[in-house]
Scaffold this motif. Structure first.
Motif, mmCIF file in Angstrom:
data_model
loop_
_atom_site.group_PDB
_atom_site.id
_atom_site.type_symbol
_atom_site.label_atom_id
_atom_site.label_comp_id
_atom_site.label_asym_id
_atom_site.label_seq_id
_atom_site.Cartn_x
_atom_site.Cartn_y
_atom_site.Cartn_z
ATOM 1 N N UNK A 155 0.843 -1.191 0.000
ATOM 2 C CA UNK A 155 0.000 0.000 0.000
ATOM 3 C C UNK A 155 0.877 1.240 0.000
ATOM 4 N N UNK A 156 0.377 2.288 -0.670
ATOM 5 C CA UNK A 156 1.191 3.476 -0.911
ATOM 6 C C UNK A 156 0.415 4.721 -0.517
ATOM 7 N N UNK A 157 0.896 5.514 0.455
ATOM 8 C CA UNK A 157 0.265 6.801 0.740
ATOM 9 C C UNK A 157 0.659 7.800 -0.348
ATOM 10 N N UNK A 162 -1.384 19.457 -4.561
ATOM 11 C CA UNK A 162 -2.207 20.662 -4.710
ATOM 12 C C UNK A 162 -3.139 20.859 -3.523
ATOM 13 N N UNK A 163 -3.278 19.827 -2.667
ATOM 14 C CA UNK A 163 -4.132 19.923 -1.494
ATOM 15 C C UNK A 163 -3.352 20.461 -0.299
ATOM 16 N N UNK A 164 -4.023 21.008 0.687
ATOM 17 C CA UNK A 164 -3.328 21.462 1.902
ATOM 18 C C UNK A 164 -2.604 20.306 2.576
ATOM 19 N N UNK A 165 -1.563 20.636 3.283
ATOM 20 C CA UNK A 165 -0.779 19.583 3.941
ATOM 21 C C UNK A 165 -1.574 18.877 5.025
ATOM 22 N N UNK A 168 -5.127 14.243 4.457
ATOM 23 C CA UNK A 168 -4.467 12.951 4.556
ATOM 24 C C UNK A 168 -4.178 12.397 3.168
ATOM 25 N N UNK A 169 -2.980 11.838 2.963
ATOM 26 C CA UNK A 169 -2.691 11.220 1.667
ATOM 27 C C UNK A 169 -3.645 10.064 1.373
ATOM 28 N N UNK A 170 -4.049 9.960 0.124
ATOM 29 C CA UNK A 170 -4.810 8.805 -0.326
ATOM 30 C C UNK A 170 -3.907 7.575 -0.268
ATOM 31 N N UNK A 529 -4.812 7.482 9.202
ATOM 32 C CA UNK A 529 -5.772 6.390 9.440
ATOM 33 C C UNK A 529 -6.200 5.674 8.166
ATOM 34 N N UNK A 530 -5.870 6.225 6.982
ATOM 35 C CA UNK A 530 -6.196 5.527 5.738
ATOM 36 C C UNK A 530 -5.324 4.291 5.539
#
Length: 537
Positions: A155-157, A162-165, A168-170, A529-530
């Motif tokens: 699995x890879x975060x 372009x999103x705010x820090x 959470x990473x997908x 948590x993702x």
């Protein structure tokens, strides 16, 4: 014991830390850490250069990715010798398949390769105004980085810069992760320059050939990540990709060990500016050579791996000039100089008259009596003959992973000290591997003659052609051709052999699929948590 040292930077909820070099991990303004105010990179070309330097730094160590790729397999182990190489068991648990989510190399590798993919995403952000070359390089490195993470952890975060820090990473898994990687690879192929075999420094960064190699590697492993069986269409594409690499002028080299020096060769599809010293010194004995004051006396290989090679295992001698075997064995296994005759130089070559970094260390797999520069039989530090042995035994003669003496274990040399103990040139992608991938794709459903492809390699390596080739035979051939190049774990998993028993593996780990993936480091689970911990940990 000598080791590369790395500070550990845990990924936090707010950022992924970019590495700036292999030895200096301090943060400066050019790192462009993701923040609420990120507006792109001022100099994406410079960041690309730094990114390749950081990749080289990751390969300059015997730890982290290299340890996870080789020491967790049947190809390498690091026995404890007295108090040396104990390190609280961190090397032993890798070979035993007994690690946990706090193991240092597992944590470091996660941090490093996630940092690489983040840095590449920053370059690719349109606010960085990347050139076509920048886009090609960053897409190549991001594809490579995401693939390494997927292959190791499942699995890879993946952060959208372009999103705010605070977002959470997908987390990408399975088909979604493969789709992302292949999309980046295709962008890389479209934007990177074409190179040819023997191009030297032009092969020190991404190229169309390197991106095609990477795509072939991903397609060959795709069924491991998405489930099911290899698809004929994917296998046919692997063959086409390798054929395109061949059309670019890449070819096999007759001088097998000569590939692993810093001169141009037709096999190196990608090499990086990486210190090869750890590949030289980690297995040599303290008294093996006077260059750099000897070796570190750690890494060894199993007798069963050594026995994959063809020829009389008891007759491990080579000529003193170029590593050509004297006895009935194959070139790739190498050996030690016959009767300790010193290296001199190869007549009619640039080595004529001797070597600036003269050394009587053998090539390939070192077993039996070792010799010094004048042909003298070397001794260990206690004055006993320096004879590398197949067995791993304690002082009482019992098989043991601990309390070994200085001479247990066959040692492995692929980068040779006579060419320089600290060359900044490591081969990462190699043409013979591409050919072996083509043969495997044929065996897994593509059209073609797998035996003819494998025999092209075998003949130039000085061994007899095979009449037929099946998957077990091909796995053995990959082991002989690609030893100590960081592919063994990946190969064993793809061929269904990673769970089998080998010396010192924990009985509870045999045929246990838990160990096919490494655990997600604990702090990352708290930060995102993702992420979900892999089964069994």
């Amino acid at each position: 014991m000598k080791r590369s040292n790395f500070k550990i930077y845990f990924l936090t909820l707010a950022s992924v830390i970019g590495l700036t070099s292999c030895t200096n991990l301090e943060i400066d303004e050019t790192d462009s850490i993701i923040s609420e105010g990120f507006q792109g990179l001022a100099d994406p070309s410079s960041t690309v250069d730094n990114l390749y330097n950081n990749l080289g730094g990751a390969f300059s160590t015997q730890e982290n990715l290299y340890a996870l790729s080789e020491v967790t397999s049947d190809a390498a182990l690091v026995p404890t010798r007295g108090t040396d190489w104990g390190d609280n068991g961190r090397w032993r648990v890798l070979h035993q398949h007994a690690w946990n989510n706090e193991q240092l190399f597992i944590v470091n590798t996660w941090n490093q390769w996630n940092a690489f993919q983040l840095n590449a995403s920053q370059i690719l952000d349109e606010r960085s105004s990347p050139s076509a070359q920048n886009i090609g390089d960053a897409s190549f490195v991001r594809a490579y980085s995401v693939w390494v993470i997927l292959d190791l952890y499942g699995q890879v975060p993946f952060r959208d810069v372009s999103l705010p820090s605070s977002a959470l990473p997908e987390v990408l898994t399975g088909q979604a992760a493969v789709d992302q990687i292949l999309s980046d690879v295709d962008v890389a192929i479209a934007n990177l320059p074409a190179t040819t075999g023997g191009s030297g420094e032009a092969n020190g960064k991404g190229s169309k050939a390197a991106a095609r190699y990477l795509k072939a590697k991903i397609l060959l492993n795709k069924h491991i990540y998405v489930g099911g069986e290899p698809q004929p269409g994917d296998m046919a594409e692997v063959v086409s990709l390798v054929d395109a690499i061949t059309a670019d002028g890449y070819a096999l080299e007759a001088d097998y060990f000569g590939i692993f020096r810093d001169t141009p060769d037709t096999e190196s599809i990608l090499h990086l500016r990486a210190d090869v010293g750890t590949r030289i010194w980690n297995g040599l004995h303290y008294n093996s050579t006077t260059i750099e004051g000897g070796g570190w006396n750690g890494f060894s290989t199993l007798a069963e791996y050594y026995d994959l090679f063809e020829g009389d295992p008891a007759a491990n001698n080579i000529t003193v000039n170029d590593g050509t075997p004297l006895s009935n064995q194959e070139l790739r296994r190498g050996g030690v100089p016959l009767d300790g005759t010193p290296f001199t130089g190869v007549a009619g070559t640039t080595d004529e008259g001797g070597f600036e970094n003269g050394s009587n260390v053998g090539f390939g797999f070192l077993i039996g009596q070792q010799y010094g520069l004048t042909g003298n039989a070397l001794q260990d530090r206690a004055g006993a003959p320096l004879t590398f042995k197949k067995e791993f035994q304690d002082g009482a003669g019992a098989t043991s992973f601990i309390n070994n003496d200085e001479t247990t274990g066959i040692r492995v040399i692929k980068y040779h000290p006579k060419y320089g103990g600290r060359l900044q040139h490591m081969v990462i992608f190699r043409y013979s591997d591409a050919l072996l991938m083509k043969a495997e794709a044929i065996l897994r459903g593509a059209s073609g003659d797998a035996a003819a492809v494998v025999n092209e390699i075998r003949v130039i390596r000085g061994v007899s052609p095979l009449g037929t080739v099946d998957l077990p035979t091909l796995l053995d051939e990959r082991g002989r051709e690609l030893f100590a190049e960081g592919w063994r774990r990946n190969d064993l998993i793809r061929f269904g052999e990673y769970g089998r028993d080998w010396l010192f593996k924990e009985s509870s780990s045999i045929n246990n699929p838990t160990w096919n993936l490494f655990p997600i480091p604990g702090p990352q689970l708290l930060a995102n948590p993702n992420l979900v911990q892999n089964p069994g940990y």
